[in-house]
Motif scaffolding. Sequence first.
Motif, PDB file in Angstrom:
ATOM      1  N   HIS A 126     -42.282  12.799  -0.749  1.00  0.00           N
ATOM      2  CA  HIS A 126     -41.628  13.885  -1.477  1.00  0.00           C
ATOM      3  C   HIS A 126     -41.775  13.617  -2.964  1.00  0.00           C
ATOM      4  O   HIS A 126     -41.333  12.587  -3.476  1.00  0.00           O
ATOM      5  N   VAL A 127     -42.430  14.550  -3.661  1.00  0.00           N
ATOM      6  CA  VAL A 127     -42.582  14.483  -5.112  1.00  0.00           C
ATOM      7  C   VAL A 127     -41.869  15.716  -5.671  1.00  0.00           C
ATOM      8  O   VAL A 127     -42.356  16.842  -5.506  1.00  0.00           O
ATOM      9  N   PRO A 128     -40.723  15.541  -6.307  1.00  0.00           N
ATOM     10  CA  PRO A 128     -39.876  16.683  -6.676  1.00  0.00           C
ATOM     11  C   PRO A 128     -40.596  17.805  -7.423  1.00  0.00           C
ATOM     12  O   PRO A 128     -40.359  18.985  -7.165  1.00  0.00           O
ATOM     13  N   ASP A 129     -41.454  17.456  -8.363  1.00  0.00           N
ATOM     14  CA  ASP A 129     -42.106  18.482  -9.180  1.00  0.00           C
ATOM     15  C   ASP A 129     -43.420  18.991  -8.588  1.00  0.00           C
ATOM     16  O   ASP A 129     -44.066  19.863  -9.184  1.00  0.00           O
ATOM     17  N   GLU A 130     -43.815  18.454  -7.443  1.00  0.00           N
ATOM     18  CA  GLU A 130     -45.087  18.829  -6.821  1.00  0.00           C
ATOM     19  C   GLU A 130     -44.860  19.085  -5.332  1.00  0.00           C
ATOM     20  O   GLU A 130     -45.255  18.293  -4.473  1.00  0.00           O
ATOM     21  N   PRO A 131     -44.224  20.193  -4.989  1.00  0.00           N
ATOM     22  CA  PRO A 131     -43.936  20.463  -3.572  1.00  0.00           C
ATOM     23  C   PRO A 131     -45.207  20.686  -2.752  1.00  0.00           C
ATOM     24  O   PRO A 131     -46.205  21.209  -3.267  1.00  0.00           O
ATOM     25  N   ILE A 132     -45.150  20.273  -1.509  1.00  0.00           N
ATOM     26  CA  ILE A 132     -46.257  20.503  -0.575  1.00  0.00           C
ATOM     27  C   ILE A 132     -46.241  21.974  -0.177  1.00  0.00           C
ATOM     28  O   ILE A 132     -45.204  22.518   0.209  1.00  0.00           O
ATOM     29  N   LYS A 133     -47.382  22.616  -0.283  1.00  0.00           N
ATOM     30  CA  LYS A 133     -47.459  24.029   0.060  1.00  0.00           C
ATOM     31  C   LYS A 133     -47.157  24.224   1.550  1.00  0.00           C
ATOM     32  O   LYS A 133     -47.666  23.503   2.402  1.00  0.00           O
ATOM     33  N   ASN A 134     -46.326  25.199   1.843  1.00  0.00           N
ATOM     34  CA  ASN A 134     -45.937  25.479   3.223  1.00  0.00           C
ATOM     35  C   ASN A 134     -47.036  26.272   3.918  1.00  0.00           C
ATOM     36  O   ASN A 134     -47.158  27.489   3.739  1.00  0.00           O
TER      37      ASN A 134
END
Length: 257
Positions: A126-134
Amino acid sequence: MTTHHTIALYPDLPITLAESGTGRPILLLHGGGGPATVANLAAHLAHTGHVIAPTHPGWDGTPRPDWFTGIDDLALAYLHLLHDRRLRDVLVIGSSLGGWTAAELAVRDTAGLITGLVLIDAVGIHVPDEPIKNIFALDPRTLADHSWHAPDRFHIDPATIPAEQLAARQANLATIRVLAGDPYMHDPKLLRRLTRVHVPTLLLWGESDRIVTPAYGAAYASALPEGRLELIPEAGHLPHIEQPQATFALIDAHLKA
């Protein structure tokens, strides 16, 4: 020459393996697209090592027992495989979800069987400023736009896919939901655990990846004591498919080093 066979890792968990080549053992872990997405990588690696490429349970019609519900189950299963085969000096290479699995393997490898990692556009942290695209929220065309540098080369209209292949893709997506849907595509504890992974780790990232961005890859690399990030131009989430020669060259150099 590639051999395909199935082993009973646990009494109710058969694992299908494709094996090729001789030399240093290389565990090659595919992503959500299935084993076909790493077939060219397996063929290349077989020139210098013994490639073991499993099909994850639940992909491509393989059975997945009801209790097998997380990436931790996948990682422990493959760690048990390495122990059962008495393998040492193992290089683990994983693409996307397979990269996440490789990282989970490494944090659990208290016996020191794994001596190298290659993570290709891996998810898992989990990288707060770089969310994984859903990916579940994207239509096929938008998913292609996020996944590829040149989406027009690789996007296939679902209407043109034979019904049997389309059903197999949907079954694979259903398995991803079970193993990695909640929390979505990451383990909240993995990032801090990576600080304990003291093996040379090459992180390969397509510069055009919009599923997990290069900034996400940089955060991954920073968390690993021996992590090194290499960006691959004109490539998205699967650089070994879009830019195979550049990807292979970086992996070969990593192995020599």
